[in-house]
Design a protein around this motif. Sequence first.
Motif, PDB file in Angstrom:
ATOM      1  N   GLU A  41      75.251  46.140  23.539  1.00 33.45           N
ATOM      2  CA  GLU A  41      73.893  46.253  22.999  1.00 33.45           C
ATOM      3  C   GLU A  41      73.860  45.943  21.509  1.00 33.45           C
ATOM      4  OE1 GLU A  41      72.271  50.058  24.079  1.00 33.45           O
ATOM      5  OE2 GLU A  41      72.384  49.615  26.215  1.00 33.45           O
ATOM      6  N   LEU A  42      74.854  46.417  20.771  1.00 31.08           N
ATOM      7  CA  LEU A  42      74.917  46.121  19.344  1.00 31.08           C
ATOM      8  C   LEU A  42      75.143  44.634  19.099  1.00 31.08           C
ATOM      9  CD1 LEU A  42      77.027  49.138  18.061  1.00 31.08           C
ATOM     10  CD2 LEU A  42      74.649  48.626  17.488  1.00 31.08           C
ATOM     11  N   GLU A  43      76.019  44.039  19.897  1.00 34.00           N
ATOM     12  CA  GLU A  43      76.295  42.612  19.743  1.00 34.00           C
ATOM     13  C   GLU A  43      75.036  41.777  20.006  1.00 34.00           C
ATOM     14  OE1 GLU A  43      79.846  39.577  20.939  1.00 34.00           O
ATOM     15  OE2 GLU A  43      79.120  40.908  22.527  1.00 34.00           O
ATOM     16  N   GLN A  44      74.251  42.157  21.006  1.00 31.65           N
ATOM     17  CA  GLN A  44      73.030  41.428  21.325  1.00 31.65           C
ATOM     18  C   GLN A  44      71.956  41.626  20.260  1.00 31.65           C
ATOM     19  OE1 GLN A  44      71.988  42.713  25.254  1.00 31.65           O
ATOM     20  NE2 GLN A  44      73.630  41.546  26.223  1.00 31.65           N
ATOM     21  N   ALA A  45      71.948  42.759  19.613  1.00 32.42           N
ATOM     22  CA  ALA A  45      70.938  43.059  18.601  1.00 32.42           C
ATOM     23  C   ALA A  45      71.306  42.496  17.229  1.00 32.42           C
ATOM     24  CB  ALA A  45      70.733  44.571  18.493  1.00 32.42           C
ATOM     25  N   TRP A  46      72.562  42.136  17.041  1.00 36.29           N
ATOM     26  CA  TRP A  46      73.037  41.675  15.740  1.00 36.29           C
ATOM     27  C   TRP A  46      72.459  40.304  15.422  1.00 36.29           C
ATOM     28  CZ3 TRP A  46      75.026  43.277  11.415  1.00 36.29           C
ATOM     29  CH2 TRP A  46      75.643  42.381  10.547  1.00 36.29           C
ATOM     30  N   HIS A  47      72.019  40.142  14.200  1.00 34.77           N
ATOM     31  CA  HIS A  47      71.537  38.853  13.708  1.00 34.77           C
ATOM     32  C   HIS A  47      72.504  38.391  12.627  1.00 34.77           C
ATOM     33  CE1 HIS A  47      67.750  39.177  15.848  1.00 34.77           C
ATOM     34  NE2 HIS A  47      67.702  40.446  15.444  1.00 34.77           N
ATOM     35  N   TYR A  48      73.204  37.305  12.914  1.00 35.48           N
ATOM     36  CA  TYR A  48      74.160  36.790  11.941  1.00 35.48           C
ATOM     37  C   TYR A  48      73.400  36.190  10.754  1.00 35.48           C
ATOM     38  CZ  TYR A  48      77.735  37.525  15.420  1.00 35.48           C
ATOM     39  OH  TYR A  48      78.583  38.102  16.312  1.00 35.48           O
ATOM     40  N   PRO A  49      73.873  36.455   9.547  1.00 33.64           N
ATOM     41  CA  PRO A  49      73.184  35.884   8.384  1.00 33.64           C
ATOM     42  C   PRO A  49      73.332  34.376   8.351  1.00 33.64           C
ATOM     43  CG  PRO A  49      75.141  37.139   7.729  1.00 33.64           C
ATOM     44  CD  PRO A  49      74.998  37.286   9.209  1.00 33.64           C
ATOM     45  N   THR A  50      72.314  33.707   7.830  1.00 36.79           N
ATOM     46  CA  THR A  50      72.383  32.253   7.705  1.00 36.79           C
ATOM     47  C   THR A  50      73.219  31.937   6.471  1.00 36.79           C
ATOM     48  OG1 THR A  50      70.336  32.251   6.466  1.00 36.79           O
ATOM     49  CG2 THR A  50      70.167  31.877   8.822  1.00 36.79           C
ATOM     50  N   PRO A  51      73.978  30.843   6.541  1.00 34.33           N
ATOM     51  CA  PRO A  51      74.809  30.478   5.368  1.00 34.33           C
ATOM     52  C   PRO A  51      73.932  30.165   4.170  1.00 34.33           C
ATOM     53  CG  PRO A  51      75.346  29.137   7.298  1.00 34.33           C
ATOM     54  CD  PRO A  51      74.143  29.949   7.640  1.00 34.33           C
ATOM     55  N   ALA A  52      74.398  30.563   3.012  1.00 35.71           N
ATOM     56  CA  ALA A  52      73.666  30.291   1.765  1.00 35.71           C
ATOM     57  C   ALA A  52      73.761  28.790   1.454  1.00 35.71           C
ATOM     58  CB  ALA A  52      74.254  31.105   0.630  1.00 35.71           C
ATOM     59  N   ARG A  53      72.651  28.240   1.005  1.00 31.91           N
ATOM     60  CA  ARG A  53      72.642  26.821   0.642  1.00 31.91           C
ATOM     61  C   ARG A  53      73.171  26.658  -0.776  1.00 31.91           C
ATOM     62  NH1 ARG A  53      67.021  24.265   1.985  1.00 31.91           N
ATOM     63  NH2 ARG A  53      68.228  22.440   1.402  1.00 31.91           N
ATOM     64  N   LYS A  54      73.972  25.635  -0.983  1.00 32.18           N
ATOM     65  CA  LYS A  54      74.516  25.365  -2.308  1.00 32.18           C
ATOM     66  C   LYS A  54      73.478  24.618  -3.134  1.00 32.18           C
ATOM     67  CE  LYS A  54      79.306  25.277  -0.912  1.00 32.18           C
ATOM     68  NZ  LYS A  54      80.556  24.537  -0.908  1.00 32.18           N
ATOM     69  N   ALA A  55      73.365  24.990  -4.381  1.00 32.85           N
ATOM     70  CA  ALA A  55      72.428  24.316  -5.301  1.00 32.85           C
ATOM     71  C   ALA A  55      73.038  22.999  -5.751  1.00 32.85           C
ATOM     72  CB  ALA A  55      72.135  25.205  -6.497  1.00 32.85           C
ATOM     73  N   GLY A  56      72.210  22.005  -5.911  1.00 31.75           N
ATOM     74  CA  GLY A  56      72.686  20.781  -6.528  1.00 31.75           C
ATOM     75  C   GLY A  56      72.673  19.644  -5.660  1.00 31.75           C
TER      76      GLY A  56
END
Length: 56
Positions: A41-56
């Motif tokens: 249940e925890l695995e299904q509810a988990w939302h993985y963070p999106t990778p941060a975009r690099k500036a430039g």
Amino acid sequence: MNRLHYSQASSRREFNGAALVDEQGREIPITEAMILRACRELEQAWHYPTPARKAG
């Protein structure tokens, strides 16, 4: 509200593990199946963070 309770072996029964204690004070032993279900249940509810975009 349920809370985790660590029971010690007593003269009336042999139980060395963890249990939930319900509102009436009854101990409900925590089983492997209960832990696996909670993990799923925890695995299904988990939302993985999106990778941060690099500036430039």
